[in-house]
Design a protein around this motif. Structure first.
Motif, mmCIF file in Angstrom:
data_model
loop_
_atom_site.group_PDB
_atom_site.id
_atom_site.type_symbol
_atom_site.label_atom_id
_atom_site.label_comp_id
_atom_site.label_asym_id
_atom_site.label_seq_id
_atom_site.Cartn_x
_atom_site.Cartn_y
_atom_site.Cartn_z
ATOM 1 N N LEU A 169 0.811 -1.209 0.000
ATOM 2 C CA LEU A 169 0.000 0.000 0.000
ATOM 3 C C LEU A 169 0.842 1.256 0.000
ATOM 4 O O LEU A 169 0.332 2.346 -0.183
ATOM 5 N N GLY A 170 2.131 1.107 0.235
ATOM 6 C CA GLY A 170 2.990 2.273 0.354
ATOM 7 C C GLY A 170 3.210 2.580 1.815
ATOM 8 O O GLY A 170 3.476 1.697 2.615
ATOM 9 N N ALA A 171 3.071 3.839 2.172
ATOM 10 C CA ALA A 171 3.269 4.216 3.566
ATOM 11 C C ALA A 171 2.250 3.512 4.450
ATOM 12 O O ALA A 171 1.080 3.359 4.088
ATOM 13 N N MET A 172 2.734 3.043 5.619
ATOM 14 C CA MET A 172 1.877 2.381 6.585
ATOM 15 C C MET A 172 1.912 3.161 7.886
ATOM 16 O O MET A 172 2.858 3.923 8.139
ATOM 17 N N GLY A 173 0.918 2.939 8.713
ATOM 18 C CA GLY A 173 0.872 3.695 9.949
ATOM 19 C C GLY A 173 0.259 2.936 11.100
ATOM 20 O O GLY A 173 -0.451 1.944 10.902
ATOM 21 N N TRP A 174 0.576 3.409 12.281
ATOM 22 C CA TRP A 174 -0.100 2.957 13.499
ATOM 23 C C TRP A 174 -1.076 4.050 13.920
ATOM 24 O O TRP A 174 -0.722 5.237 13.960
ATOM 25 N N TYR A 175 -2.279 3.621 14.240
ATOM 26 C CA TYR A 175 -3.326 4.502 14.689
ATOM 27 C C TYR A 175 -3.742 4.099 16.095
ATOM 28 O O TYR A 175 -3.497 2.970 16.532
ATOM 29 N N ARG A 176 -4.420 5.012 16.775
ATOM 30 C CA ARG A 176 -4.995 4.635 18.058
ATOM 31 C C ARG A 176 -6.318 5.363 18.251
ATOM 32 O O ARG A 176 -6.531 6.448 17.717
ATOM 33 N N GLN A 177 -7.169 4.711 19.033
ATOM 34 C CA GLN A 177 -8.465 5.304 19.350
ATOM 35 C C GLN A 177 -8.742 5.126 20.826
ATOM 36 O O GLN A 177 -8.872 3.996 21.313
ATOM 37 N N ALA A 178 -8.782 6.239 21.524
ATOM 38 C CA ALA A 178 -9.096 6.236 22.945
ATOM 39 C C ALA A 178 -10.611 6.310 23.118
ATOM 40 O O ALA A 178 -11.324 6.776 22.220
#
Length: 114
Positions: A31-40
Motif C-alpha cells: 500500500l505504500g506508507a503504513m501507519g499505526w493509529y490509536r483510538q481512545a
C-alpha cells in the motif's frame, strides 16, 4: 483478502514499555506508507506513527521520542516500540495504510495505569 492482525497490547504501569506487532496476511505493505493509529474511548481514531515505503518514520508530537515504528525485512510485519508510556497513551491501537486502506483489524488494547 488482505487481513491485518495487531497484537502486543497489555496493561502496563506508567513509564513502562510495550512492543506492538502488525502482521499482514496479504500484500498490505504494498500500500505504500503504513501507519499505526490509536483510538481512545470517546475520541476519534488518530494517526500516531508513519513509516514510508522507503522506511522513513514520522510521528505525531505526542509520541515523538518515545515511540519507534519499524518493519521487518520482508515488510510483512510492522512494529511499534512504545517506551515511557503515559496514561494518555491508553487506547486501542490499529495498523493500516496511510493513503490507501484495507479492512481494519480488531486492534490491540493498550492500557497504561498511573
Amino acid at each position: 483478502q488482505v487481513q491485518l492482525v495487531e497484537s502486543g497490547g497489555a496493561l502496563v504501569q506508567a513509564g513502562g514499555s510495550l512492543r506492538l506487532t502488525c502482521v499482514t496476511s496479504g500484500s498490505a505493505f504494498n500500500l505504500g506508507a503504513m501507519g499505526w493509529y490509536r483510538q481512545a474511548p470517546g475520541k476519534q481514531r488518530e494517526l500516531v506513527a508513519i513509516i514510508s515505503s522507503s522506511g522513513a518514520p514520522n510521528y505525531t508530537n505526542s509520541v515523538k521520542d518515545r515511540f519507534t515504528i519499524s518493519t521487518n525485512g520482508a515488510k510483512n510485519r510492522m512494529y511499534l516500540q512504545m517506551n515511557s508510556l503515559k496514561p494518555e497513551d491508553t487506547a486501542v491501537y490499529y495498523c493500516n495504510g496511510v493513503q490507501t486502506f484495507v479492512p481494519w483489524g480488531q486492534g490491540t488494547q493498550v492500557t497504561v495505569s498511573s
